[in-house]
Structures are given as C-alpha cells and as structure tokens.
Design an enzyme around this catalytic site. Structure first.
Site, PDB file in Angstrom:
ATOM      1  CB  CYS A   1      -2.204  -6.042   0.850  1.00  0.00           C
ATOM      2  SG  CYS A   1      -3.220  -6.856  -0.400  1.00  0.00           S
TER       3      CYS A   1
ATOM      4  CD  GLU B   1       3.566  -9.946   4.415  1.00  0.00           C
ATOM      5  OE1 GLU B   1       2.347 -10.169   4.400  1.00  0.00           O
ATOM      6  OE2 GLU B   1       4.082  -8.922   3.924  1.00  0.00           O
TER       7      GLU B   1
ATOM      8  CG  HIS C   1       1.307  -9.742   0.958  1.00  0.00           C
ATOM      9  ND1 HIS C   1       0.739  -9.509   2.188  1.00  0.00           N
ATOM     10  CD2 HIS C   1       0.285  -9.779   0.075  1.00  0.00           C
ATOM     11  CE1 HIS C   1      -0.580  -9.422   2.061  1.00  0.00           C
ATOM     12  NE2 HIS C   1      -0.875  -9.584   0.784  1.00  0.00           N
TER      13      HIS C   1
END
Length: 509
Positions: A79, A169, A167
């Site tokens: 990001c 994660e 993202h």
C-alpha cells in the site's frame, strides 16, 4: 543465527497483522519504525514496508532511507510502501477518483512473477487507500491489476523489489498467505524453522548464558505470560529463580489457593504472600479508576520489594512483557494520549536496582500460549483468559470494599464456571463480570428490592488490540442471569455488554 524478516512501520493499523502472518509461516520477524532501521546483518533475509495513514504526497509524509536495502535484499512494499517506491523513482501517485476501500478482485495476474505464483485469477483482495499509482517508472513492470486499479502490483527490473496496493495480511485477501509465503520463503529464502520447540531451545540456552546462574526474582500473577516466563526461566536456572505470587485481595474466587497449588505442582520455587487486607485498606474511599490503578500498582511494588529483599544477592527481575508492549514503546506514531495506565508496563522504581530479563518480549499472546503448550504446562493456566493486574479493583466501579469484592467474586464464579460447563470458555478471548455503582428496583417473592446491577462482558479477539462482543447463546445468558440473581445476595439485575473495541475498551475502567 535466526533468519529474520524486517518490517518497517509507517503507522498502519495493520502492521502487527503483517508480523503475525509472517510468523504463522514459522518465520521470525521484527517491527521497526521506518526511521529507526537497524543495521542489516546476514540473518535479515527480506524487508516489508507497511501501509500508512499518511499520503506519499503529504508534506510531512514518512520517507525511509532504503539505500542499504534496495537491490541488496528482497523488498516488498504494501500500500503506502508500494506508492512510496513508485514515487521515489519518478512514478506518479495521485488521489483516487473514488477512495479504494474494501473488497476487489485481481483480474490480471502475471503468472511468471514469483510473488504471484499460485494465486488464482479473480482472487479477492482487500484495498484500503485514498491514492493510486497512476504511472509507473520506466523500470517498473506491472504484475497485477483489478477492474478499477490498473497498477495493483509491480516488480522492479533487475531487483527482487515488489509493490502491491492491496493488503495481503488481512482476512479478506483470500490468498494473502500464498503471496506472503512466496515473498518470505521462495524469494527471501527463509527456511521456516522458527517453531515453539526451536524458540524454547534457543531461549533457554540464551537465558543460561545471560544470567550465569545468578538469582532472579519474578512476580507471578496466575496469567499465561508470567507463568510461561517462569517455566522457561526454571528450565534455564532452576532453584535460582524465586517466584512471588501476591494475593492482592482482588483475584477471582479461590484463585490464590488454586493457582499457588498449580505452581507448586509444576515444581516452581514459589512463595505465596497474602496481602489482601493491605490492598483493600489502601483503596478505601477511592473511586477514580486511574487512582485505583496507581494505588494497586504502588502497593504491589512495596510488597514485592519487601519480599525480594528477603532473598539474598538477587541480581535480576524477570517480567512477562510481550511483543505488543515493546512495539507500542517504539511506535512510529510517537507518544499517544494515556487512555489508561497499562498494568504490565512502566518499569521499576529506581530503588530496586535490578537488571531486567524478559524472555517473552519477542512474542505475541497467541505465540506465548503455543510455547506454553509445547512446555506441557497445565491447560487451565495456558487457556486462561487475560486478567488485569489490578484485578477486580477495576471491575468494581466506585468504592472497592471487602463486601463488594466478595459479591463480584461470586458473580464471576457463576459466570465463568457456567461458560466452562457449556463449552463456551475457549470460544471467547476474554469474559468477566463488572459490578456497577448503580442500584435498581426489583421484586423477589412479594417483596420490593433495591439492589446491585452487574454487567457481563465477553469479547472475541486475537491480541486485545481490537475486539468484538461475543454473541453468546440466549439460553446461556438466561441461565447465568437466573443463577446470579437467585444465588448471589445483593444482585437483582444482570445486563450484557454489546460494545466493541474500538470505540469502547475491553475493561470498563
């Protein structure tokens, strides 16, 4: 040598989550602020740049010095990290016409790019950014796109340097673990050998080398962190570990005797100190929660210090500090407003003059539990819900008296035991009861009552940083409410807390 992935934090709410996902791959990682990059050593195999609440176009945007990293070891920008890499090399990053937040799908994936290997066409990802990379520098190649984001990811030519605008994660990126494994294992070359057993072996050995058989004192609380720390130290130095378990009168019903018995069964060198009356007397008339915390903390230090001085030649103080506490102390965001004093952090008064040893300061809470299981510790200690250092003192709103403590202990005992009986205890992160400084009208038999209100709280979480209220079954809540009102004299109303964190905190005080 411990293979390590370095994570540079730009203030993202997801930074700790990146670390957790890397560690789930049995690869060790550490988080550092973007402006405090440690010296690179051969054990640092790769670097991940986190997201950020900042825009790369902001005047005060965080700018890291990557001169010792770029082109030398694998690098992944997430990001903000990706946008920084693009802009720093002459690319164009502009505000998105529509803020890109939420689910998206990768319509184009370069199958030749090692970072994207194994990822499915149209796989779901999670976007969270207000800017977008409009044009890439000449030596940057696009590796993935979505319908609305032309450059969702890139690779720099002749470098193992990558950037992605989503993202990997978060849970909503369904194949995020595949991407992270590609970066950490296939690109960075980590061997996935960081396991509970390897942690125990290396930690016990390092404790032996660090402590040289000198005496260590540790304050036990009955919680998982201090208990696991004690067992690791016991393996390293045996009888030179002196554990002190203080009963502050604010523990759960029967907890002091039960936990002390467990510690002795585990072979720990532990002394129980009954100081309940001292704490209760010190809290007399105190209603402010911060004042309560400070009184309880200071009283504990006084008692602990007195007990420690009875042991000759103590050199070290052991603490159950865990990694989130360490991260918060070096946060990229700098000092933040005190919401409430943390009962595990704050250090020692100067007069104690002891060196500090913290065997768990590289672990998250769930990792501490895994270490405890690998150490074959009792399940009731390892699976125990988090319990605050000030105990019931901050779960009794208003005056703390022996009578009110006893009342709340009975309520909590019914609540927690029923939860265990109905196989709900291990389904929630933390559950407890709160005694409110409120009385309400009720009816028992034919008589009017004017008695206390208790609130029940249960939340789901992974590390306590955020939490959702648990949707416990109605039949459970009905049974618990009925049992509490019928069995605990002085309570005529039970309420259930359905607040999440944020905006509420988990504890009420």
């Amino acid at each position: 040598m411990q293979e390590t992935i370095l994570i540079l934090d730009f203030g993202s709410q997801y930074t700790q989550l990146i670390a957790r996902r890397v560690r789930e791959l049995n690869v060790y990682c550490e988080i550092y602020p973007y402006n405090k990059i440690p010296e690179l050593s051969p054990d640092i195999k790769g670097v991940i740049l986190s997201g950020s609440p900042f825009s790369v176009r902001d005047k005060d945007a965080p700018i890291p010095d990557l001169s010792k990293i770029r082109g030398k070891i694998p690098l992944l920008g997430v990001c903000y990290g990706a946008q920084f890499l693009a802009q720093a090399d002459g690319g164009e990053v502009l505000p998105s016409e529509i803020r890109e937040y939420g689910r998206a799908n990768l319509g184009f994936i370069n199958p030749e790019c090692l970072l994207m290997k194994g990822m499915s066409h149209d796989t779901q990802v999670w976007m969270s950014h207000g800017d977008t990379i409009l044009h890439l520098p000449k030596n940057f190649n696009k590796i993935t796109s979505t319908a609305s984001v032309e450059v969702a990811g890139f690779k720099i030519e002749n470098e193992e340097t990558f950037g992605i605008q989503f993202h990997p994660e978060v849970y909503h990126t369904t194949e995020g673990k595949t991407l992270l494994k590609n970066f950490v294992v296939k690109i960075s070359g980590c061997s996935q050998n960081w396991t509970p057993d390897s942690f125990i072996e290396t930690t016990v050995q390092s404790l032996r080398e660090k402590l040289h058989g000198e005496k260590v004192v540790l304050g036990l609380s009955g919680g998982v962190d201090s208990s696991v720390a004690a067992v690791l130290l016991d393996r390293a130095i045996g009888e030179n570990l002196y554990c002190i378990f203080v009963d502050n009168g604010l523990l759960r019903k029967n907890e002091f005797a039960d936990v002390l018995h467990s510690y002795k069964d585990m072979g720990l060198n532990v002394k129980g100190v009954n100081a309940a009356s001292e704490f209760i007397n010190a809290l007399k008339g105190i209603k402010d929660p911060e004042a309560k915390r400070k009184i309880i903390g200071n009283k504990f230090i006084d008692i602990f210090d007195n007990e420690a001085h009875l042991i000759e030649d103590v050199k070290w103080l052991a603490q159950g500090t865990i990694y989130p506490d360490v991260i918060e102390s070096i946060s990229v965001k700098g000092p933040s407003a005190t919401i409430k004093s943390h009962h595990n952090v704050g250090g020692l008064p100067d007069f104690m003059k002891l060196k500090i040893v913290e065997p768990l300061n590289s672990l998250f809470k769930d990792e501490v539990r895994r270490i405890g299981r690998a150490l074959n510790m009792p399940a009731d200690l390892i699976n125990r819900h988090p319990f605050p250092g000030p105990g019931l003192g901050i779960r009794i709103l208003g005056d703390v008296t022996a009578e009110r403590v006893s009342l709340l202990q009975e309520v909590d005992y019914i609540y927690i035991n029923t939860m265990k009986e109905m196989n709900l205890y291990d389904e929630v992160w933390q559950a407890f009861a709160v005694l409110l400084p409120v009385q309400t009208v009720g009816v028992m038999g034919d008589e009017r009552t004017y008695e206390n209100v208790v609130a029940l709280r249960a939340v789901g979480s992974t590390d306590g940083m955020t939490a959702d209220w648990s949707q416990l079954p109605y039949e459970f809540l009905a049974k618990v409410s009925s049992d509490i009102i019928n069995k605990v004299k002085g309570v005529n109303r039970v309420v259930y807390d359905i607040s999440s964190k944020p905006p509420a905190t988990i504890e009420w005080e």
